[in-house]
Design an enzyme around this catalytic site. Structure first.
Site, mmCIF file in Angstrom:
data_model
loop_
_atom_site.group_PDB
_atom_site.id
_atom_site.type_symbol
_atom_site.label_atom_id
_atom_site.label_comp_id
_atom_site.label_asym_id
_atom_site.label_seq_id
_atom_site.Cartn_x
_atom_site.Cartn_y
_atom_site.Cartn_z
ATOM 1 N N THR A 42 0.528 -23.591 157.436
ATOM 2 C CA THR A 42 0.441 -22.752 158.639
ATOM 3 C C THR A 42 0.766 -23.545 159.902
ATOM 4 O OG1 THR A 42 -1.936 -23.205 158.755
ATOM 5 C CG2 THR A 42 -1.258 -21.198 157.628
ATOM 6 N N ARG A 46 2.690 -31.648 156.691
ATOM 7 C CA ARG A 46 1.689 -32.692 156.922
ATOM 8 C C ARG A 46 1.577 -33.584 155.701
ATOM 9 N NH1 ARG A 46 -3.459 -29.605 159.841
ATOM 10 N NH2 ARG A 46 -2.310 -28.823 161.644
ATOM 11 N N SER A 145 -2.475 -32.342 164.070
ATOM 12 C CA SER A 145 -3.612 -31.690 164.723
ATOM 13 C C SER A 145 -4.876 -32.538 164.572
ATOM 14 C CB SER A 145 -3.788 -30.275 164.164
ATOM 15 O OG SER A 145 -4.671 -29.518 164.945
ATOM 16 N N LYS A 155 5.959 -30.091 163.296
ATOM 17 C CA LYS A 155 5.905 -28.630 163.432
ATOM 18 C C LYS A 155 7.071 -28.133 164.286
ATOM 19 C CE LYS A 155 2.733 -26.551 166.016
ATOM 20 N NZ LYS A 155 1.476 -25.947 166.512
ATOM 21 N N ASP A 306 -8.924 -31.501 170.036
ATOM 22 C CA ASP A 306 -8.410 -32.291 168.930
ATOM 23 C C ASP A 306 -7.168 -33.057 169.389
ATOM 24 O OD1 ASP A 306 -6.805 -30.075 169.182
ATOM 25 O OD2 ASP A 306 -6.526 -29.780 167.037
ATOM 26 N N ASP A 308 -3.918 -32.808 169.254
ATOM 27 C CA ASP A 308 -2.797 -32.170 169.964
ATOM 28 C C ASP A 308 -3.279 -31.100 170.925
ATOM 29 O OD1 ASP A 308 -3.492 -30.357 167.888
ATOM 30 O OD2 ASP A 308 -1.505 -29.454 167.952
ATOM 31 N N GLU A 393 -8.821 -17.512 166.559
ATOM 32 C CA GLU A 393 -9.121 -17.864 165.179
ATOM 33 C C GLU A 393 -10.526 -18.453 165.082
ATOM 34 O OE1 GLU A 393 -4.980 -19.221 163.225
ATOM 35 O OE2 GLU A 393 -5.899 -20.723 164.517
#
Length: 547
Positions: A42, A46, A145, A155, A306, A308, A393
């Site tokens: 998503t 990574r 992230s 990304k 976090d 980013d 979210e």
């Protein structure tokens, strides 16, 4: 043996940076191992260089694939390229730049030679594209992230500014794996010095573009006039220089807590599993900031981001770290009653594993609820059109539109949501946690948790392909089942799992993309004991269907 979660990291917890960086260049992926192939989740591809899942070859192939993808889509504007503070992010950005320059792509990197939060990159793309129909820009952000220091991430954000959809990421991943299988013969590349000197490589001031535009989306005057004291912890991430500039340019009473950037994150407290993870929604990872406030630090609200800065953590003096679901409910209730220019018909967006107290808040506001699968990409169309002015979210990621209803970012914005907590405090005179208490008095107090259950690869595949007809149960924890969902009610998209609801409870089960488990999200408005019953019956129900 007692858990070390929430305690300071020790030398044995730290990644060997020399080994990590050497492996980035020295190891090549074995495509016979699925774990070493390019795979977009998503939030992009990574992995870690140490097990050959995030290496120079991966990034060269992915970048070439992105170049070919954007050419096929007719995207001819600049590529905004940014990185976070993970150790693998700078070499990966260099690899990408070498490939982009060799292909003659106009690329813009940070003018300050610094770090770029994901929301600042999204904001830059949208600002460039506003009013344009040609020469549209897109972007790449190099970040895993909140993942541990050993990880890297890559990304792609297309011209809409948000995370790429599965059609795009699927094409890019397949093409990248083809290039890897062909020994990278299809990848064009030049030396880094030549790439930096190329006429197609330029500079962009991500920080000023983002920070100077903040008054269009937040009431910074209210924060300043109320004298709200803010403590902002970048947690060693890409927001580190942004917070100081926000304080200076907008004259806020804002203190940057721990401005240190350390790619080992030696200053962190360990997360729930005793790993270093910059998860600002985790009480264990946020233990030091929580302790500062409980110890009398002079802040009305403290925040964490976090690596980013696409996630937010909100700490209040009266309650400590807020559950992300609780803060989402407060943010929605506040914004929809304090943004007079927002469309009266605009809906409330949430992922289907977020708390259903949001459903009750939305109904009380007279707003439609748009419930989508996990993944922020599902909020992009609404944020762009203004039909969905907020998307959130349960994992502490959200964004919303400007005060005039136009788009701000189409990716998660942890800086924005952190500053919103200060605006809420300034305007209402109450902390977000106090306001959540008022919501529970009106709508009930839900108990919410996520647990993992063991599952084989075959069982996870079966869960992802379930249909509602496969579930024959009619009751859950003593209540009649009111819905069995394998598609999100907000947009009809497959959820990759199952959600079951009753009048006062629900659970959702989704397979993990990285571990041999499936995740059970569950909530009950009838208390912790009922929640435990829901969780137990959910596991039994799912196991019966997928076994």
């Amino acid at each position: 043996m007692a858990s070390r979660a929430g305690t300071p990291a020790l030398p044995q917890d730290l990644v060997d940076l020399t080994a990590l960086l050497d492996a980035y260049y020295d190891l090549a992926p074995d495509l016979a191992d699925p774990a070493q192939r390019v795979a977009f989740g998503t939030s992009g591809h990574r992995g870690t260089s140490l097990n050959a899942s995030f290496n120079d070859a991966h990034i060269a192939a992915i970048t070439q694939a992105i170049i070919e993808y954007r050419a096929g889509q007719g995207i001819t504007g600049p590529v905004y390229l940014g990185k976070d503070t993970h150790a693998l992010s700078e070499p990966a950005q260099n690899t990408a730049l070498e490939v982009l320059a060799a292909n003659g792509v106009h690329v813009l990197i940070d003018a300050r030679h610094g770090y770029t939060p994901t929301p600042a990159l999204s904001h830059a793309i949208l600002s460039h594209n506003r009013g344009r129909t040609q020469e549209l820009a897109d972007g790449i952000v190099v970040t895993p992230s909140h993942n541990p220091p050993s990880d890297g991430g890559f990304k792609y954000n297309p011209p809409h500014g948000g995370p790429a959809d599965s059609d795009a990421t699927g094409w890019i991943a397949n093409r990248a794996n083809e290039l890897l299988a062909d020994g990278l013969r299809g990848v064009r590349r030049i030396q880094l010095a030549d790439a930096l000197a190329a006429g197609t490589t330029g500079k962009f001031d991500f920080l000023s573009g983002y920070v100077d535009d903040l008054p269009t989306v937040l009431d910074l005057d209210a924060i300043r006039n109320a004298g709200v004291r803010i403590g902002a912890d970048p947690m060693g991430g890409a927001s580190v220089d942004y917070w100081g500039e926000i304080a200076e340019r907008h004259h806020l009473d804002l203190t940057v807590i721990n401005p240190l950037v350390d790619p080992q994150w030696a200053f962190m407290t360990l997360d729930w599993d005793e790993k270093i993870r910059m998860d600002c929604s985790s009480p264990s990872a946020m233990a030091s900031l929580i302790a500062k406030l409980s110890g009398g630090a002079p802040f009305d609200v403290a925040t964490g981001n976090d690596a980013d800065a696409d996630r937010h953590g909100i700490v209040t003096p009266d309650a400590g770290l807020m559950n992300p679901n609780h803060y989402l409910a407060v943010a929605i209730q506040y914004l929809y009653t304090h943004r007079a220019q927002w469309p009266a018909t605009a809906s409330v967006g949430k992922t289907l594993v977020s708390s259903s107290i949001i459903d009750r808040v939305a109904a009380d506001l007279g707003r439609d609820l748009v419930e989508v699968p996990v993944g922020f990409k599902w909020f992009v169309p609404g944020l762009l059109s203004g039909e969905g002015v907020f998307g959130g979210e349960e994992s502490a990621g959200a964004s919303f539109v400007k005060r005039d209803g136009s788009v701000w970012t189409t990716d998660k914005d942890g800086i924005l949501l952190a500053l919103l907590a200060a605006e809420i405090t300034a305007v209402t005179g109450k902390s977000p946690s106090q306001l959540y208490g008022a919501l529970t008095e009106k709508f009930g107090s839900p108990s919410y948790a996520r647990i993992d259950a063991a599952a084989t690869r075959e069982q996870k595949a079966a869960l992802a392909k379930l249909s509602a007809a496969d579930v024959t149960a009619t009751e859950l924890a003593g209540e009649a089942i009111t819905a069995k969902l394998t598609e999100a009610p907000g947009n009809g998209a497959p959820i990759g799992g199952l959600k079951v609801t009753t009048e006062n409870a629900w659970f959702a089960a989704r397979p993990s993309g990285t571990e041999d488990v499936y995740k059970i999200y569950a909530e009950s408005f009838k208390g912790p004991e009922h929640l435990a019953q829901v969780q137990a019956e959910a596991k039994a129900l799912v196991d019966a269907v997928i076994s």
